[in-house]
Design an enzyme around this catalytic site. Structure first.
Site, short mmCIF file in Angstrom:
data_model
loop_
_atom_site.label_atom_id
_atom_site.label_comp_id
_atom_site.label_asym_id
_atom_site.label_seq_id
_atom_site.Cartn_x
_atom_site.Cartn_y
_atom_site.Cartn_z
CG HIS A 1 -1.35 3.48 4.89
ND1 HIS A 1 -2.41 2.94 5.49
CD2 HIS A 1 -0.85 2.69 3.99
CE1 HIS A 1 -2.67 1.82 5.07
NE2 HIS A 1 -1.70 1.54 4.04
CB SER B 1 -0.97 -0.07 1.36
OG SER B 1 -0.29 -0.14 2.60
CG ASP C 1 -3.08 4.06 8.95
OD1 ASP C 1 -2.02 4.45 8.96
OD2 ASP C 1 -3.43 3.73 7.70
#
Length: 472
Positions: free
Chosen positions: A251, A37, A248
């Site tokens: 990220h 990601s 989170d």
């Protein structure tokens, strides 16, 4: 019609041919990037991210978002696929073009899947990966094989430029796994092998995950990432120290991605050192006496070992007052297509022959002798009917290369001016040579020309350009 216009046309024709058979541009630096990601990009795209230097390009690895798979675009985010956002590669490329000579372009090829295990990029192991349902659509957009898509697009990129490095950001899903560096090594080695690269010329740049100091959920994995250089000698680790995250624990923020990308770029710039623009003059240039008195042949030693895109030959010297021939093209990159032979000199007004394409023999002796003696009073056709006189131009007195085709007929050049080439028998002239004439459904591009006529490519085959065609 002035001589200047003729030489401009010839230069354009040579340019078209050379581009068709050209080696990759050594001043187009390509970087591959893969991961999960954070490589995909998870930072909101802001206005400052939407403007990018035209020298920074991305090769689309999926279709969507107004882009087509395998096409080059300005590198505005998202770079990986439509679901991506801002990531480290965005400002990696921006900082490279900012610090490299202005003649150098940077292109990136990004394949990334949020949440994926390193297994998804293992060439011989990805099929057994038990991916969650929410990941399947992204993987399917990469043809079901992200590693295969990365290789396919990298090969396409190699047609245009030279791969200079591989960027990685992955590890959250494999956090704490001590065998991760060796698995990365296998992927890196497969990329090097499958793309015909030299590891010493293509380093691996791997970024750390969000650090524990910044509240990173997988910060402990950084100690494993830091082992990469001991497993892969050409690996370099990019620190994530001080880079904030979105809350989170996984990220980075958009601001952090911009700094992270700069860190990747700074490390790559250190590796590159003093980057010099490659001129593309690796081959021998034609000499200034390429027109020979006896046989009117052009210089036929265009090829050169190890030269990147050999240089164009110079114009030939004067032979008894008449212009000498063009020198040959240099050979391409030590094995890719030998050089073109040069145009022969004019001997008493008779056009010399020009060499054919060189063979694929290490780039040595690139030009053929296809033009030898071709210019000695050999006519292209029946000279009894000089159709071009009614248009204010003489017919060619000797054998002339077809440099232009229009509704009137085929044209060559003699003594610095256009001349009409005597018409051959009616019908498709290319059929006698085992080829078809080009369809008239679209305009044609001249990719090669010889004594028979001008040629384009249609459905993967040569086709002759006739007087019924319109040039683009």
């Amino acid at each position: 019609m002035k001589s200047l216009a003729i030489f401009a046309f010839i230069a354009t024709a040579f340019s078209a041919v050379s581009q068709t058979f050209a080696a990759p541009d050594p001043n187009f630096h390509i970087y591959l990037a893969f991961g999960q990601s954070n490589m995909e990009g998870a930072g909101p795209i802001e206005n400052q991210d939407r403007q990018v230097d035209k020298r920074f390009k991305m090769l689309s690895t999926v279709s969507g978002c107004g882009r087509q798979l395998g096409n080059w675009y300005d590198a505005t985010p998202p770079l990986a696929h439509c679901g991506g956002k801002l990531g480290p590669v965005d400002y990696f490329g921006r900082n490279l073009v900012k610090n490299l000579p202005e003649q150098i372009k940077v292109g990136v090829v990004v394949v990334a899947v949020a949440g994926c295990d390193i297994q998804l990029f293992e060439k011989n192991n990805y099929k057994s990966y038990n991916m969650p349902d929410w990941m399947r659509n992204t993987v399917q957009n990469y043809g079901g094989n992200p590693y295969g898509r990365l290789v396919d697009m990298a090969k396409k990129a190699q047609q245009e430029g030279v791969i200079k490095g591989i960027l990685l950001h992955q590890g959250e899903t494999n956090s704490g796994q001590q065998n991760w560096p060796n698995r990365v090594k296998d992927i890196y080695n497969n990329l090097i092998k499958d793309l015909g690269l030299n590891a010493n010329d293509v380093p691996l740049l791997a970024g750390e995950v969000v650090s524990s100091e910044q509240g990173g959920s997988c910060g402990g994995h950084n100690s494993i990432i830091q082992k990469l250089p001991s497993v892969i000698p050409t690996a370099h680790v990019i620190s994530s120290k001080g880079l904030g995250q979105q809350g989170d624990g996984l990220h980075f923020t958009s601001a952090s991605y911009r700094t992270f990308g700069q860190r990747y770029a700074d490390e790559m710039l250190k590796i590159l050192g003093n980057v010099k623009v490659e001129s593309g003059n690796g081959g021998n240039t034609g000499n200034n006496n390429s027109g020979n008195t006896d046989n009117n042949t052009g210089n036929n030693n265009g090829g050169n070992n190890g030269g990147n895109n050999g240089g164009f030959g110079g114009f030939g010297g004067n032979n008894g007052g008449n212009n000498g021939g063009f020198g040959g093209f240099g050979g391409n990159n030590g094995g890719n297509n030998g050089g073109f032979g040069g145009f022969g000199g004019n001997n008493g007004g008779n056009n010399g022959g020009f060499g054919g394409f060189g063979g694929n023999n290490g780039g040595n002796n690139g030009g053929n002798n296809a033009g030898n003696n071709a210019g000695n009073n050999n006519s292209n056709g029946d000279s009894s009917s000089c159709w071009s006189k009614s248009l204010g131009y003489p017919c060619c007195s000797g054998k002339s290369a077809v440099l232009y085709t229009d509704a009137s007929g085929q044209w060559g050049v003699e003594n610095g001016d256009w001349c009409g080439i005597a018409k051959k028998s009616s019908g498709c002239w290319a059929k006698a040579l085992g080829s078809n004439c080009c369809s008239t459904s679209s305009c044609r591009n001249v990719v090669y020309f010889d004594y028979d006529g001008q040629w384009d490519v249609e459905n993967g085959e040569w086709c002759g350009i006739s007087t019924e065609n319109t040039l683009c």
